[in-house]
Design an enzyme around this catalytic site. Sequence first.
Site, mmCIF file in Angstrom:
data_model
loop_
_atom_site.group_PDB
_atom_site.id
_atom_site.type_symbol
_atom_site.label_atom_id
_atom_site.label_comp_id
_atom_site.label_asym_id
_atom_site.label_seq_id
_atom_site.Cartn_x
_atom_site.Cartn_y
_atom_site.Cartn_z
ATOM 1 N N ARG A 1 -2.770 -0.778 3.314
ATOM 2 C CA ARG A 1 -3.480 -1.521 2.258
ATOM 3 C C ARG A 1 -4.299 -2.671 2.847
ATOM 4 N NH1 ARG A 1 0.352 -3.949 -1.408
ATOM 5 N NH2 ARG A 1 2.008 -3.490 0.076
ATOM 6 N N TYR B 1 -0.640 8.343 8.347
ATOM 7 C CA TYR B 1 -0.973 8.251 6.926
ATOM 8 C C TYR B 1 -2.336 8.878 6.650
ATOM 9 C CZ TYR B 1 2.543 4.487 6.685
ATOM 10 O OH TYR B 1 3.696 3.751 6.758
ATOM 11 N N ASP C 1 5.238 2.119 -0.460
ATOM 12 C CA ASP C 1 4.906 1.496 -1.742
ATOM 13 C C ASP C 1 5.215 2.460 -2.891
ATOM 14 O OD1 ASP C 1 3.833 -0.699 -0.381
ATOM 15 O OD2 ASP C 1 1.837 0.202 -0.294
ATOM 16 N N ASP D 1 -4.088 -2.139 -3.979
ATOM 17 C CA ASP D 1 -4.083 -0.707 -4.313
ATOM 18 C C ASP D 1 -4.410 -0.529 -5.799
ATOM 19 O OD1 ASP D 1 -1.737 -1.143 -5.790
ATOM 20 O OD2 ASP D 1 -0.419 -0.157 -4.344
#
Length: 280
Positions: free
Chosen positions: A203, A96, A68, A110
């Site tokens: 997300r 992550y 992203d 987000d």
Amino acid sequence: EAGGAALGRAADRLFSLSGLFAVRKPKGPTSAAVLNLLKERLLAEAGVQTNGNKRNQVLKIGHGGTLDSAATGVLVVGIGKGTKMLGTMLAGSKKYTAIGMLGKATDTLDATGKVTEEKPYDQVTKGDLENVLQKFTGDIMQVPPLYSALKKDGERLSTLMKRGEAVEAKPARPVRVYSLSLKQFQPPLFTLDVECGGGFYVRSLVNDIGKELSTCATVQELTRTKQGPFTLEEHALQEDKWTIDEIARSLEHCTALLLGEPARKKLKTEHPGESAVICE
């Protein structure tokens, strides 16, 4: 003439580069924009004129899995014949570190989005959060975010959303979470380490965790720390190292890495919704 000969050599060297390497994606630009910047830098260093010159069509470069815009971290890049190896990167495992925020939901899931909901979160304990994480470990079903690189009728969902078109959620699909742990809990913020397979959205995970805790949650910061054998610490080239020499060095190093990597079998459950992006 000497300068021209040196540039000619640089161009030959650039066009002979082949394989996979990793760059560190900064926060802000899209993954595609980072790739374009990288390409411009390399062509400029090699003295290749891109205006109307067909030579830039020859530099094949692509990335193995979108990050992203707001996310940072490892972006695997394929150059030359390496672009054919990007598909395996998409299906492989990724790690992550995510900072989530309790009590707020946004349309993009987000910090870049519009706040759509606010709920109290003071009832949530560290224990509650740790218990919930167990539900999201292993083979789970996940609905991808509406703002994503997934496509409908050939157009990205995020593009359709930004145009204000009604977009239906994609159906839930099987994804794999190898490990999930809570690193820090300072309400409303919490930090997670996640290792997951292809087609997984952090997300969506954070959003689902919020719902599971009877509040809401959204990603504040997201960093990809590893993709396949490439780690952020060891292998991802910072922007000042986006040069022909540094990439050549990195490619040699990474070829050895890839040969040493035990190939994770492509799981039947894994059908990454994104495909490798190759800019011709």
